[in-house]
Scaffold this motif. Structure first.
Motif, mmCIF file in Angstrom:
data_model
loop_
_atom_site.group_PDB
_atom_site.id
_atom_site.type_symbol
_atom_site.label_atom_id
_atom_site.label_comp_id
_atom_site.label_asym_id
_atom_site.label_seq_id
_atom_site.Cartn_x
_atom_site.Cartn_y
_atom_site.Cartn_z
ATOM 1 N N ASN A 25 4.261 15.219 9.834
ATOM 2 C CA ASN A 25 5.322 15.494 8.861
ATOM 3 C C ASN A 25 6.576 14.673 9.153
ATOM 4 O O ASN A 25 7.372 14.420 8.257
ATOM 5 N N LEU A 26 6.775 14.290 10.414
ATOM 6 C CA LEU A 26 7.994 13.572 10.805
ATOM 7 C C LEU A 26 7.841 12.062 10.865
ATOM 8 O O LEU A 26 8.819 11.343 10.685
ATOM 9 N N LYS A 27 6.634 11.598 11.148
ATOM 10 C CA LYS A 27 6.469 10.159 11.392
ATOM 11 C C LYS A 27 6.889 9.342 10.178
ATOM 12 O O LYS A 27 6.785 9.776 9.040
ATOM 13 N N ASP A 28 7.369 8.189 10.477
ATOM 14 C CA ASP A 28 7.795 7.259 9.438
ATOM 15 C C ASP A 28 7.051 5.959 9.690
ATOM 16 O O ASP A 28 7.256 5.308 10.709
ATOM 17 N N ASP A 29 6.180 5.598 8.781
ATOM 18 C CA ASP A 29 5.366 4.398 8.973
ATOM 19 C C ASP A 29 6.196 3.123 9.031
ATOM 20 O O ASP A 29 5.710 2.092 9.463
ATOM 21 N N ASP A 30 7.455 3.200 8.607
ATOM 22 C CA ASP A 30 8.320 2.034 8.658
ATOM 23 C C ASP A 30 8.978 1.848 10.021
ATOM 24 O O ASP A 30 9.590 0.825 10.284
ATOM 25 N N LEU A 41 -0.865 27.484 9.997
ATOM 26 C CA LEU A 41 -1.845 27.491 8.909
ATOM 27 C C LEU A 41 -2.404 26.093 8.659
ATOM 28 O O LEU A 41 -3.619 25.915 8.498
ATOM 29 N N PHE A 42 -1.532 25.086 8.625
ATOM 30 C CA PHE A 42 -1.989 23.712 8.405
ATOM 31 C C PHE A 42 -2.772 23.204 9.609
ATOM 32 O O PHE A 42 -3.724 22.437 9.466
ATOM 33 N N SER A 43 -2.392 23.639 10.793
ATOM 34 C CA SER A 43 -3.115 23.270 12.005
ATOM 35 C C SER A 43 -4.545 23.791 11.950
ATOM 36 O O SER A 43 -5.500 23.056 12.218
ATOM 37 N N LYS A 44 -4.685 25.043 11.605
ATOM 38 C CA LYS A 44 -6.021 25.653 11.492
ATOM 39 C C LYS A 44 -6.834 24.946 10.406
ATOM 40 O O LYS A 44 -8.015 24.650 10.601
ATOM 41 N N TYR A 45 -6.211 24.656 9.292
ATOM 42 C CA TYR A 45 -6.900 24.017 8.163
ATOM 43 C C TYR A 45 -7.372 22.602 8.512
ATOM 44 O O TYR A 45 -8.488 22.211 8.174
ATOM 45 N N THR A 46 -6.514 21.830 9.178
ATOM 46 C CA THR A 46 -6.854 20.432 9.463
ATOM 47 C C THR A 46 -7.604 20.241 10.775
ATOM 48 O O THR A 46 -8.162 19.177 11.014
ATOM 49 N N GLY A 47 -7.565 21.265 11.647
ATOM 50 C CA GLY A 47 -8.207 21.127 12.954
ATOM 51 C C GLY A 47 -7.369 20.337 13.937
ATOM 52 O O GLY A 47 -7.856 19.901 14.975
ATOM 53 N N LYS A 48 -6.108 20.148 13.616
ATOM 54 C CA LYS A 48 -5.183 19.445 14.505
ATOM 55 C C LYS A 48 -4.273 20.469 15.175
ATOM 56 O O LYS A 48 -4.110 21.576 14.676
ATOM 57 N N SER A 49 -3.646 20.075 16.268
ATOM 58 C CA SER A 49 -2.685 20.959 16.917
ATOM 59 C C SER A 49 -1.427 21.074 16.055
ATOM 60 O O SER A 49 -1.178 20.221 15.195
ATOM 61 N N LYS A 50 -0.655 22.124 16.290
ATOM 62 C CA LYS A 50 0.597 22.295 15.544
ATOM 63 C C LYS A 50 1.518 21.103 15.789
ATOM 64 O O LYS A 50 2.204 20.653 14.877
ATOM 65 N N GLN A 51 1.511 20.589 17.007
ATOM 66 C CA GLN A 51 2.353 19.441 17.333
ATOM 67 C C GLN A 51 1.939 18.209 16.532
ATOM 68 O O GLN A 51 2.788 17.453 16.069
ATOM 69 N N GLU A 52 0.638 18.024 16.378
ATOM 70 C CA GLU A 52 0.164 16.871 15.608
ATOM 71 C C GLU A 52 0.521 17.011 14.127
ATOM 72 O O GLU A 52 0.897 16.028 13.488
ATOM 73 N N VAL A 53 0.419 18.215 13.586
ATOM 74 C CA VAL A 53 0.802 18.442 12.191
ATOM 75 C C VAL A 53 2.291 18.177 12.021
ATOM 76 O O VAL A 53 2.725 17.509 11.078
ATOM 77 N N CYS A 65 9.368 4.511 18.296
ATOM 78 C CA CYS A 65 9.194 5.943 18.062
ATOM 79 C C CYS A 65 7.691 6.222 18.121
ATOM 80 O O CYS A 65 7.018 6.226 17.106
ATOM 81 N N THR A 66 7.198 6.442 19.301
ATOM 82 C CA THR A 66 5.758 6.640 19.472
ATOM 83 C C THR A 66 5.372 8.088 19.236
ATOM 84 O O THR A 66 6.214 9.004 19.265
ATOM 85 N N LYS A 67 4.112 8.298 19.034
ATOM 86 C CA LYS A 67 3.592 9.657 18.853
ATOM 87 C C LYS A 67 3.881 10.490 20.099
ATOM 88 O O LYS A 67 4.288 11.640 19.994
ATOM 89 N N THR A 68 3.710 9.913 21.267
ATOM 90 C CA THR A 68 3.957 10.626 22.519
ATOM 91 C C THR A 68 5.416 11.082 22.600
ATOM 92 O O THR A 68 5.691 12.205 23.000
ATOM 93 N N ALA A 69 6.340 10.226 22.197
ATOM 94 C CA ALA A 69 7.761 10.577 22.253
ATOM 95 C C ALA A 69 8.066 11.745 21.320
ATOM 96 O O ALA A 69 8.793 12.659 21.679
ATOM 97 N N LEU A 70 7.511 11.717 20.114
ATOM 98 C CA LEU A 70 7.749 12.801 19.172
ATOM 99 C C LEU A 70 7.082 14.101 19.607
ATOM 100 O O LEU A 70 7.639 15.168 19.450
ATOM 101 N N VAL A 95 7.287 16.038 4.421
ATOM 102 C CA VAL A 95 6.359 17.127 4.121
ATOM 103 C C VAL A 95 5.664 16.835 2.793
ATOM 104 O O VAL A 95 4.457 17.016 2.658
ATOM 105 N N LYS A 96 6.421 16.340 1.825
ATOM 106 C CA LYS A 96 5.838 16.004 0.513
ATOM 107 C C LYS A 96 4.741 14.955 0.672
ATOM 108 O O LYS A 96 3.646 15.113 0.140
ATOM 109 N N SER A 97 5.021 13.903 1.412
ATOM 110 C CA SER A 97 4.028 12.849 1.629
ATOM 111 C C SER A 97 2.809 13.382 2.362
ATOM 112 O O SER A 97 1.667 13.029 2.041
ATOM 113 N N TYR A 98 3.048 14.242 3.346
ATOM 114 C CA TYR A 98 1.956 14.835 4.119
ATOM 115 C C TYR A 98 1.043 15.660 3.205
ATOM 116 O O TYR A 98 -0.174 15.521 3.229
#
Length: 82
Positions: free
Chosen positions: A66-71, A50-62, A76-81, A3-6
């Motif tokens: 917050n969960l994805k790890d670039d490492d 609130l972040f979904s509305k602000y960014t124009g992304k779905s709640k799932q995408e937000v 661990c694909t976006k679809t799986a998460l 969340v901090k990185s996001y």
């Protein structure tokens, strides 16, 4: 990403400080600060909305952002998460 990185990346992308971001998102600055400073903290459904509305992304995408790890590998694909 945490969340901090996001939140840090949103601030950087939009050239805002955390207080300005909180104001634009419609979240209390103290709440935003707590999200950033507590390890392992996740956004609740209202905060995701609130972040979904602000960014124009779905709640799932937000939530994914917050969960994805670039490492992580492609195991661990976006679809799986989502």
């Amino acid at each position: 990403m945490s969340v901090k990185s996001y939140i840090d990346s949103l601030c950087s992308e939009r050239n805002l400080n955390m207080k300005q971001l909180a104001e634009q998102v419609g979240i209390n600055y103290k709440t935003l600060n707590t999200l950033v400073n507590e390890d392992g903290r996740l956004m609740n459904p209202k905060q995701l909305a609130l972040f979904s509305k602000y960014t124009g992304k779905s709640k799932q995408e937000v939530f994914y952002d917050n969960l994805k790890d670039d490492d992580l590998s492609d195991a661990c694909t976006k679809t799986a998460l989502l």
